[in-house]
Design an enzyme around this catalytic site. Structure first.
Site, PDB file in Angstrom:
ATOM      1  N   GLU A  82     -18.859 -41.234 -77.465  1.00  0.00           N
ATOM      2  CA  GLU A  82     -18.463 -40.096 -76.414  1.00  0.00           C
ATOM      3  C   GLU A  82     -17.176 -40.025 -76.171  1.00  0.00           C
ATOM      4  OE1 GLU A  82     -22.148 -38.580 -74.427  1.00  0.00           O
ATOM      5  OE2 GLU A  82     -20.724 -39.692 -73.129  1.00  0.00           O
TER       6      GLU A  82
ATOM      7  N   GLN B 108     -33.114 -41.109 -78.267  1.00  0.00           N
ATOM      8  CA  GLN B 108     -31.382 -39.959 -77.288  1.00  0.00           C
ATOM      9  C   GLN B 108     -30.786 -39.746 -78.810  1.00  0.00           C
ATOM     10  OE1 GLN B 108     -28.175 -41.727 -75.630  1.00  0.00           O
ATOM     11  NE2 GLN B 108     -28.224 -40.487 -74.598  1.00  0.00           N
TER      12      GLN B 108
ATOM     13  N   HIS C 131     -27.951 -38.455 -80.404  1.00  0.00           N
ATOM     14  CA  HIS C 131     -26.282 -38.420 -79.767  1.00  0.00           C
ATOM     15  C   HIS C 131     -25.315 -37.085 -80.786  1.00  0.00           C
ATOM     16  CE1 HIS C 131     -22.470 -39.335 -78.991  1.00  0.00           C
ATOM     17  NE2 HIS C 131     -22.346 -40.645 -78.550  1.00  0.00           N
TER      18      HIS C 131
ATOM     19  N   PHE D 187     -17.253 -40.138 -69.717  1.00  0.00           N
ATOM     20  CA  PHE D 187     -17.522 -40.184 -70.075  1.00  0.00           C
ATOM     21  C   PHE D 187     -18.850 -39.366 -69.925  1.00  0.00           C
ATOM     22  CE2 PHE D 187     -19.744 -42.867 -73.524  1.00  0.00           C
ATOM     23  CZ  PHE D 187     -18.355 -43.417 -74.267  1.00  0.00           C
TER      24      PHE D 187
ATOM     25  N   ASP E  67     -38.850 -54.419 -84.250  1.00  0.00           N
ATOM     26  CA  ASP E  67     -39.129 -55.303 -84.444  1.00  0.00           C
ATOM     27  C   ASP E  67     -40.068 -56.596 -83.350  1.00  0.00           C
ATOM     28  OD1 ASP E  67     -37.878 -55.291 -87.189  1.00  0.00           O
ATOM     29  OD2 ASP E  67     -37.418 -56.797 -87.671  1.00  0.00           O
TER      30      ASP E  67
ATOM     31  N   ARG F  92     -30.628 -41.206 -71.454  1.00  0.00           N
ATOM     32  CA  ARG F  92     -29.863 -42.274 -70.967  1.00  0.00           C
ATOM     33  C   ARG F  92     -28.221 -41.965 -71.053  1.00  0.00           C
ATOM     34  NH1 ARG F  92     -25.776 -45.829 -73.860  1.00  0.00           N
ATOM     35  NH2 ARG F  92     -26.835 -45.285 -76.066  1.00  0.00           N
TER      36      ARG F  92
ATOM     37  N   LEU G 163     -21.360 -42.505 -85.932  1.00  0.00           N
ATOM     38  CA  LEU G 163     -21.114 -42.120 -84.604  1.00  0.00           C
ATOM     39  C   LEU G 163     -20.383 -42.162 -83.888  1.00  0.00           C
ATOM     40  CD1 LEU G 163     -22.850 -41.876 -82.040  1.00  0.00           C
ATOM     41  CD2 LEU G 163     -21.541 -44.261 -81.134  1.00  0.00           C
TER      42      LEU G 163
ATOM     43  N   HIS H  91     -30.304 -42.356 -82.203  1.00  0.00           N
ATOM     44  CA  HIS H  91     -29.214 -43.058 -81.856  1.00  0.00           C
ATOM     45  C   HIS H  91     -29.274 -44.195 -80.552  1.00  0.00           C
ATOM     46  CE1 HIS H  91     -25.261 -44.924 -79.729  1.00  0.00           C
ATOM     47  NE2 HIS H  91     -25.370 -44.826 -79.260  1.00  0.00           N
TER      48      HIS H  91
ATOM     49  N   GLY I 189     -33.654 -62.185 -80.571  1.00  0.00           N
ATOM     50  CA  GLY I 189     -32.044 -61.378 -80.493  1.00  0.00           C
ATOM     51  C   GLY I 189     -30.860 -61.921 -79.541  1.00  0.00           C
ATOM     52  N   ALA I 190     -29.254 -62.088 -80.671  1.00  0.00           N
ATOM     53  CA  ALA I 190     -28.332 -62.006 -80.072  1.00  0.00           C
ATOM     54  C   ALA I 190     -27.884 -61.232 -79.777  1.00  0.00           C
ATOM     55  CB  ALA I 190     -28.026 -62.822 -81.396  1.00  0.00           C
ATOM     56  N   GLY I 191     -27.595 -60.090 -79.475  1.00  0.00           N
ATOM     57  CA  GLY I 191     -26.936 -58.914 -79.325  1.00  0.00           C
ATOM     58  C   GLY I 191     -26.482 -59.150 -77.690  1.00  0.00           C
TER      59      GLY I 191
ATOM     60  N   ALA J  96     -27.846 -58.757 -74.623  1.00  0.00           N
ATOM     61  CA  ALA J  96     -28.848 -59.089 -73.587  1.00  0.00           C
ATOM     62  C   ALA J  96     -29.259 -60.482 -73.535  1.00  0.00           C
ATOM     63  CB  ALA J  96     -30.224 -57.591 -73.838  1.00  0.00           C
TER      64      ALA J  96
ATOM     65  N   ARG K 244     -26.363 -36.025 -73.156  1.00  0.00           N
ATOM     66  CA  ARG K 244     -26.115 -35.964 -74.145  1.00  0.00           C
ATOM     67  C   ARG K 244     -27.327 -35.165 -75.041  1.00  0.00           C
ATOM     68  NH1 ARG K 244     -25.162 -43.015 -75.182  1.00  0.00           N
ATOM     69  NH2 ARG K 244     -22.666 -42.550 -75.372  1.00  0.00           N
TER      70      ARG K 244
ATOM     71  N   GLU L 103     -32.614 -53.314 -75.322  1.00  0.00           N
ATOM     72  CA  GLU L 103     -32.355 -52.100 -75.353  1.00  0.00           C
ATOM     73  C   GLU L 103     -34.313 -51.834 -75.862  1.00  0.00           C
ATOM     74  OE1 GLU L 103     -29.502 -50.211 -78.735  1.00  0.00           O
ATOM     75  OE2 GLU L 103     -31.457 -48.675 -79.429  1.00  0.00           O
TER      76      GLU L 103
HETATM   77  C1  LIG Z   1     -22.892 -46.823 -83.140  1.00  0.00           C
HETATM   78  C2  LIG Z   1     -23.660 -47.347 -81.347  1.00  0.00           C
HETATM   79  C3  LIG Z   1     -22.156 -47.056 -80.473  1.00  0.00           C
HETATM   80  C4  LIG Z   1     -23.103 -47.169 -79.403  1.00  0.00           C
HETATM   81  N1  LIG Z   1     -21.649 -47.430 -78.348  1.00  0.00           N
HETATM   82  C5  LIG Z   1     -22.289 -47.769 -76.478  1.00  0.00           C
HETATM   83  C6  LIG Z   1     -20.915 -47.323 -75.676  1.00  0.00           C
HETATM   84  O1  LIG Z   1     -19.988 -46.903 -75.870  1.00  0.00           O
HETATM   85  N2  LIG Z   1     -22.146 -48.079 -74.750  1.00  0.00           N
HETATM   86  C7  LIG Z   1     -23.185 -48.749 -74.529  1.00  0.00           C
HETATM   87  O2  LIG Z   1     -23.176 -48.699 -73.093  1.00  0.00           O
HETATM   88  N3  LIG Z   1     -23.311 -48.273 -75.094  1.00  0.00           N
HETATM   89  C8  LIG Z   1     -23.667 -48.330 -76.437  1.00  0.00           C
HETATM   90  N4  LIG Z   1     -24.865 -47.820 -77.397  1.00  0.00           N
HETATM   91  C9  LIG Z   1     -25.915 -49.114 -77.150  1.00  0.00           C
HETATM   92  C10 LIG Z   1     -26.160 -49.981 -77.256  1.00  0.00           C
HETATM   93  O3  LIG Z   1     -24.878 -50.331 -77.823  1.00  0.00           O
HETATM   94  C11 LIG Z   1     -27.354 -50.842 -77.805  1.00  0.00           C
HETATM   95  O4  LIG Z   1     -28.212 -50.285 -76.948  1.00  0.00           O
HETATM   96  C12 LIG Z   1     -26.590 -52.403 -77.138  1.00  0.00           C
HETATM   97  O5  LIG Z   1     -25.762 -53.605 -77.617  1.00  0.00           O
HETATM   98  C13 LIG Z   1     -28.124 -52.665 -77.682  1.00  0.00           C
HETATM   99  O6  LIG Z   1     -28.155 -54.470 -77.168  1.00  0.00           O
HETATM  100  P1  LIG Z   1     -28.998 -55.901 -77.205  1.00  0.00           P
HETATM  101  O7  LIG Z   1     -29.026 -57.126 -76.907  1.00  0.00           O
HETATM  102  O8  LIG Z   1     -30.749 -54.645 -76.665  1.00  0.00           O
HETATM  103  O9  LIG Z   1     -29.500 -55.093 -78.938  1.00  0.00           O
HETATM  104  P2  LIG Z   1     -28.550 -55.581 -80.025  1.00  0.00           P
HETATM  105  O10 LIG Z   1     -27.750 -56.049 -80.066  1.00  0.00           O
HETATM  106  O11 LIG Z   1     -28.990 -54.342 -81.193  1.00  0.00           O
HETATM  107  O12 LIG Z   1     -28.883 -56.962 -81.085  1.00  0.00           O
HETATM  108  C14 LIG Z   1     -30.892 -56.940 -81.518  1.00  0.00           C
HETATM  109  C15 LIG Z   1     -30.714 -58.516 -81.913  1.00  0.00           C
HETATM  110  O13 LIG Z   1     -31.837 -58.826 -82.119  1.00  0.00           O
HETATM  111  C16 LIG Z   1     -32.087 -59.374 -83.136  1.00  0.00           C
HETATM  112  N5  LIG Z   1     -33.729 -59.254 -84.377  1.00  0.00           N
HETATM  113  C17 LIG Z   1     -33.773 -58.164 -84.209  1.00  0.00           C
HETATM  114  N6  LIG Z   1     -35.501 -57.977 -84.857  1.00  0.00           N
HETATM  115  C18 LIG Z   1     -35.610 -59.737 -85.064  1.00  0.00           C
HETATM  116  C19 LIG Z   1     -36.713 -60.412 -85.563  1.00  0.00           C
HETATM  117  N7  LIG Z   1     -37.842 -59.362 -86.659  1.00  0.00           N
HETATM  118  N8  LIG Z   1     -36.319 -61.957 -85.578  1.00  0.00           N
HETATM  119  C20 LIG Z   1     -35.170 -61.871 -84.950  1.00  0.00           C
HETATM  120  N9  LIG Z   1     -34.565 -61.297 -84.276  1.00  0.00           N
HETATM  121  C21 LIG Z   1     -33.984 -60.310 -84.521  1.00  0.00           C
HETATM  122  C22 LIG Z   1     -31.493 -58.990 -84.252  1.00  0.00           C
HETATM  123  O14 LIG Z   1     -31.042 -59.879 -85.460  1.00  0.00           O
HETATM  124  C23 LIG Z   1     -30.307 -58.881 -83.144  1.00  0.00           C
HETATM  125  O15 LIG Z   1     -29.238 -60.267 -83.328  1.00  0.00           O
HETATM  126  C24 LIG Z   1     -23.955 -47.582 -78.820  1.00  0.00           C
HETATM  127  C25 LIG Z   1     -25.104 -47.869 -79.612  1.00  0.00           C
HETATM  128  C26 LIG Z   1     -24.950 -47.787 -81.445  1.00  0.00           C
HETATM  129  C27 LIG Z   1     -26.161 -47.276 -82.045  1.00  0.00           C
END
Ligand SMILES: Cc1cc2nc3c(=O)[nH]c(=O)nc-3n(C[C@H](O)[C@H](O)[C@H](O)COP(=O)(O)OP(=O)(O)OC[C@H]3O[C@@H](n4cnc5c(N)ncnc54)[C@H](O)[C@@H]3O)c2cc1C
Ligand code: SF4
Lengths: 575, 236
Positions: free
Chosen positions: A250, A235, A237, A115, A216, A389, A247, A347, A11-13, A15, A281, A378
């Site tokens: 908020e 959740q 939204h 918020f 996944d 949340r 979305l 959401h 995961g490259a989000g 976290a 929410r 997440e």
């Molecule tokens: C539209 C929207 C607006 C939001 N706004 C806010 C906000 O203003 N403030 C707030 O606090 N939160 C907000 N959230 C919530 C927040 O953005 C997310 O909960 C958070 O960014 C999740 O980050 P993450 O690093 O856990 O996962 P993600 O950023 O979702 O990254 C998941 C990563 O896992 C990888 N991955 C998944 N499955 C596999 C697999 N099988 N193999 C290899 N890689 C995989 C993906 O490629 C990706 O890189 C929002 C959410 C949404 C949808």
């Protein structure tokens, strides 16, 4: 192909990247992502990230903690919430130092805005706590962390899809992954794996989530023996664009936007007299649906209006530029002149892989850990969000616990050598995929997916009953059966999206079952989980976390774990 | 309403050269082009390859050539085109095709990396935030909208004729750090951009600005880099 690393991060989000940066300097770490890193769904986060900086108004982390506990409907673990809210200001300053371009106050400090559910004085009045960069907060943090990782020379395997965890003697020592461009199976052999795979909104028909948000990591961990925690808390939204689910943050209400029914009434005044449209929410989503049920949806349909017309072009076109753009492009309305049609949209998953505040995956109510397996973001359930949340707390969660996981992993990998793994892991995965590719099928992937999304939306979303949940479970089990007859038509090895779709559907069906089973088990209403047949909170029986354990060919095993309560005793939740 | 989609197909494992395939799709005027492609893949032809994720113009995955113009498939709706419900869908120009509508983004990312896309400031940070004025933050605001979709670079006539030209997207990122009041490497950044493969490669043709799905004044930002290079002694 086989690779050796100290740590593999999936995961490259936010976290995953935050953990990678923590580990990058002195450990051999690689990040695997099924979409190219900056396409991760963190980039879609709009509104902001919460921290009691007090730049605009008096604030304190204790108030932030209280709001988070109350927002969670007292299900969040207070020790972890304390860690998160206390660490929040440091987290924001750290982001600023590496270059995140936050909006600024007149004195040049980081700007903050209101918020939902964030208050001062333990619930007295709304407070400006969300740090933001216009309405693209997630985008700029994701870009900054990714670019920092490039600077650190961290290795990325983009467009690799993980298939399974390698577990030997109860210890996780690697993952198998499918290279999307070639179809090759790779074995990543390592001392520790961090799952940071994000959410699973695609289980529901209407969602703000990306095509890639298919849960996944949760499913892979679940099947490897890690329990899932509090999955019934999903959740919705309140303000997704009507029919599309895109979305409208908020932040729109934080800047002064108002929800109105078909009579033009600001109905939230009736439900939450103190903070009105900025109630949390779960409440606002229920209120919108109550209005619709009472015949006060717009034109008798299932949506209400979000009115931003009085905010002025200046605010709408600068601080809310992205979302007013979405309204123009997708809903065809001009937000400076007309209200935006909105309805609740799936959401965020409050639940996830059970874990502690150091990112270690937890196996039972005693807190025993899964050696070598970590999780953050997440897909994890620490739990800081409990039953609901608060906005701005997820980005914070990803960064605080991403960093802490990195620190814990560093300690762990220095204490052990590389554990041995079986020689034929890749072969086993290849055979599994071959069986999937070769099986004759009379079922269509698209139909099974659509039926799952529809039943989850109709029966397992904002309002639930025993009858609706039983129906849903029956349907999901039927779909699981039908899934075994879904075939893969694409025989290719390069960008075979169909194969990936089918793998993701398999994951979502397992999670859908856990969500519905947890919701059936929990005979009370708390936060985002609302049972019409049990409309009140029942602290005697259900002030506990739900854990779901995987049993092959059987329904999930549901058990519970106590909630950690330190400073704030459960009270009735009113706003 | 019935729409006709003519889609570029190329599978290096099976095809000697690219071909075009026809599909008929039942679509609403408000459907996104991406919805139509998903329908093709889910209902008619699972082998069609394209990238997509967020589906609302924020992740940057699905820039394509739609009826000859570069745009995001999730941001363009059926009703946006006056082509009698006929659509020709092709991959981004300039980049090598991996399969169908999927192109190789690696050269694009190499160029991105080459501009040192991160804040450089070796002074120890204060305990709290560094102070930055609203005015200074607003200067870089346009560049913060970039989603790295590569539409601009793929459309740039100079990028087509000079493969070493770093291209508009990378220059926009360079602009973001050159003009960030917190960055202290302005001098060396500008030195690196001072050449025909850098900022001077831009001949102000505006194609990048025209196609950018986020409405970023890319050409103007590149112009600001050129101005800063000319005044190199003064920090912008
Ligand atoms: C539209 C929207 C607006 C939001 N706004 C806010 C906000 O203003 N403030 C707030 O606090 N939160 C907000 N959230 C919530 C927040 O953005 C997310 O909960 C958070 O960014 C999740 O980050 P993450 O690093 O856990 O996962 P993600 O950023 O979702 O990254 C998941 C990563 O896992 C990888 N991955 C998944 N499955 C596999 C697999 N099988 N193999 C290899 N890689 C995989 C993906 O490629 C990706 O890189 C929002 C959410 C949404 C949808
Ligand atoms: S500047 Fe615009 S067109 Fe170029 S990559 Fe960024 S968003 Fe895409």
């Amino acid at each position: 192909m086989k690779h050796h690393y100290d740590v593999i991060i999936i995961g490259a989000g936010l976290a995953g990247l935050r953990a990678a940066i923590e580990l990058g300097e002195e450990t051999k770490v690689a990040v695997i992502s099924k979409v190219f890193a900056t396409r991760s769904h963190s980039g879609a986060a709009q509104g902001g990230i919460g921290a009691a900086l007090g730049n605009e108004e008096e604030d304190s982390w204790e108030w932030h903690m209280f709001d988070t506990v109350k927002g969670s409907d007292y299900l969040g673990d207070q020790d972890s919430i304390e860690i998160m809210t206390q660490d929040a200001p440091r987290t924001i300053y750290e982001l600023e130092h590496i270059g995140v371009p936050f909006n600024r106050t007149a004195e040049g400090k980081i700007a903050q805005r209101a918020f939902g559910g964030h208050t001062s004085g333990f619930g007295k009045a709304a407070v400006k706590r969300a740090c933001f960069a216009a309405d693209r907060t997630g985008r700029v943090i994701l870009d900054t962390l990714w670019e920092k990782s490039l600077q650190r020379g961290i290795r990325f395997f983009d467009e690799f899809h993980i298939l399974s965890l390698i577990v030997q003697d109860h210890q996780c020592c690697g993952v198998t992954a499918y290279e999307i461009a070639t179809g090759e199976i790779h074995v990543f052999h390592c001392k520790a794996v961090l799952l940071a795979t994000g959410g699973a909104g695609k289980i529901f028909k209407t969602t703000s989530n990306a095509l890639a948000s298919t849960g996944d990591g949760m499913a892979v961990a679940y099947r490897a023996g890690a329990p899932l925690e509090d999955m019934e808390f999903v959740q919705f939204h309140p303000t997704g664009i009507y029919k599309l689910g895109i979305l409208i943050s908020e932040a729109a209400r934080g800047e002064g936007g108002i929800l109105r029914n078909n009579e033009g009434e600001r109905f939230m005044e009736r439900y939450a007299p103190t903070i009105k449209d900025l109630a949390p929410r779960d409440m606002v989503s229920r209120c919108i649906l109550e209005e619709i049920r009472a015949g006060r949806g717009i034109d008798g349909k299932d949506y209400v209006h979000l009115d931003l017309t009085h905010l002025g072009q200046e605010v709408n076109d600068s601080k809310l530029a992205e979302i007013t753009g979405f309204a123009r492009t997708y809903a065809g309305v001009e937000p400076n002149k007309e209200p935006i049609p909105v309805q609740p949209t799936c959401h965020y998953m409050m639940g996830g892989i059970a874990s502690n505040a150091d990112g270690q995956v937890v196996l039972d109510s005693q807190g025993s850990t899964f050696a070598g397996l970590y999780t953050a973001g997440e897909c994890a359930c620490v739990s800081v969000h409990g039953a609901n949340r608060l906005g701005c707390n997820s980005l914070l969660d990803t960064l605080v616990f991403g960093r802490r996981s990195g620190k814990e992993i560093r300690k762990f990998i220095h204490s052990i050598g590389l554990p041995p793994i079986a020689e034929d892991v890749a072969q086993q995965e290849k055979e599994k995929l071959q069986i999937l590719m070769d099986r004759p099928g009379d079922e269509n992937y698209g139909a099974v997916l659509a039926e799952m999304q529809a039943v989850m939306m109709d029966k397992v979303s904002v309002f639930r009953t025993q009858a609706s949940l039983k129906e849903a479970l029956e349907k999901i089990r039927e779909l699981q059966q039908r899934f075994t007859r879904v075939s893969v038509g694409d025989r290719g090895n390069c960008f075979n999206r169909e194969l990936l779709d089918v793998l993701e559907l398999d994951n979502m069906l397992d999670l859908a079952e856990v969500i519905a089973a947890g919701a059936l088990f929990r005979e009370e209403s708390r936060g985002a989980h609302f049972r019409e047949d049990f409309p009140t909170r029942d602290d005697n029986k259900f002030l506990v976390h739900t854990l779901a354990g995987y049993r092959p060919e059987k329904e999930p095993q549901i058990f519970t774990k106590p909630v950690t309560i330190t400073r704030f005793q459960p009270q009735e939740r009113k706003y | 309403m019935k729409c006709q989609f003519t889609v570029f197909r190329f599978d290096p494992a099976a095809d000697e050269s690219p071909r075009y395939q026809e599909y008929r799709v039942d679509a609403e005027p408000t459907d996104k082009i991406l919805d139509c492609l998903n329908k093709i893949r889910w209902e008619q032809d699972p082998t069609l390859a394209f990238r997509a994720s967020c589906s609302h113009g924020i992740c940057g995955s699905d820039a394509l050539t739609i009826n000859g113009h570069v745009g995001l498939a999730c941001q363009k709706l059926v009703r946006d085109y006056k082509t009698a419900n006929n659509f020709v869908i092709e991959p981004l120009p300039l980049f090598k095709v991996i399969k169908d509508l999927v192109v190789d983004m690696n050269p694009f990312l190499e160029k991105h990396r080459s501009v040192k896309p991160y804040l450089i400031n070796d002074e120890p940070p204060p305990e709290g935030e560094r102070i930055q004025s609203q005015k200074d933050q607003t200067v870089i605001e346009p560049a913060l909208r970039c989603i790295l979709c590569a539409s601009c670079t793929a459309s740039c006539p100079i990028s087509r004729s000079n493969p070493d030209y770093v291209g508009p997207a990378a220059l926009l990122r360079a602009f973001r750090y050159v003009y960030d009041s917190r960055d202290t490497a302005t001098g060396s950044r500008l030195a690196g951009l001072d050449g025909n493969d850098g900022a001077w490669g831009c001949k102000t043709m505006w194609w990048c600005t025209d196609v950018c799905p986020k409405g970023i004044p890319v050409t103007r930002c590149i112009g600001q880099i050129k101005r800063a290079i000319k005044q190199k002694d003064k920090k912008p």
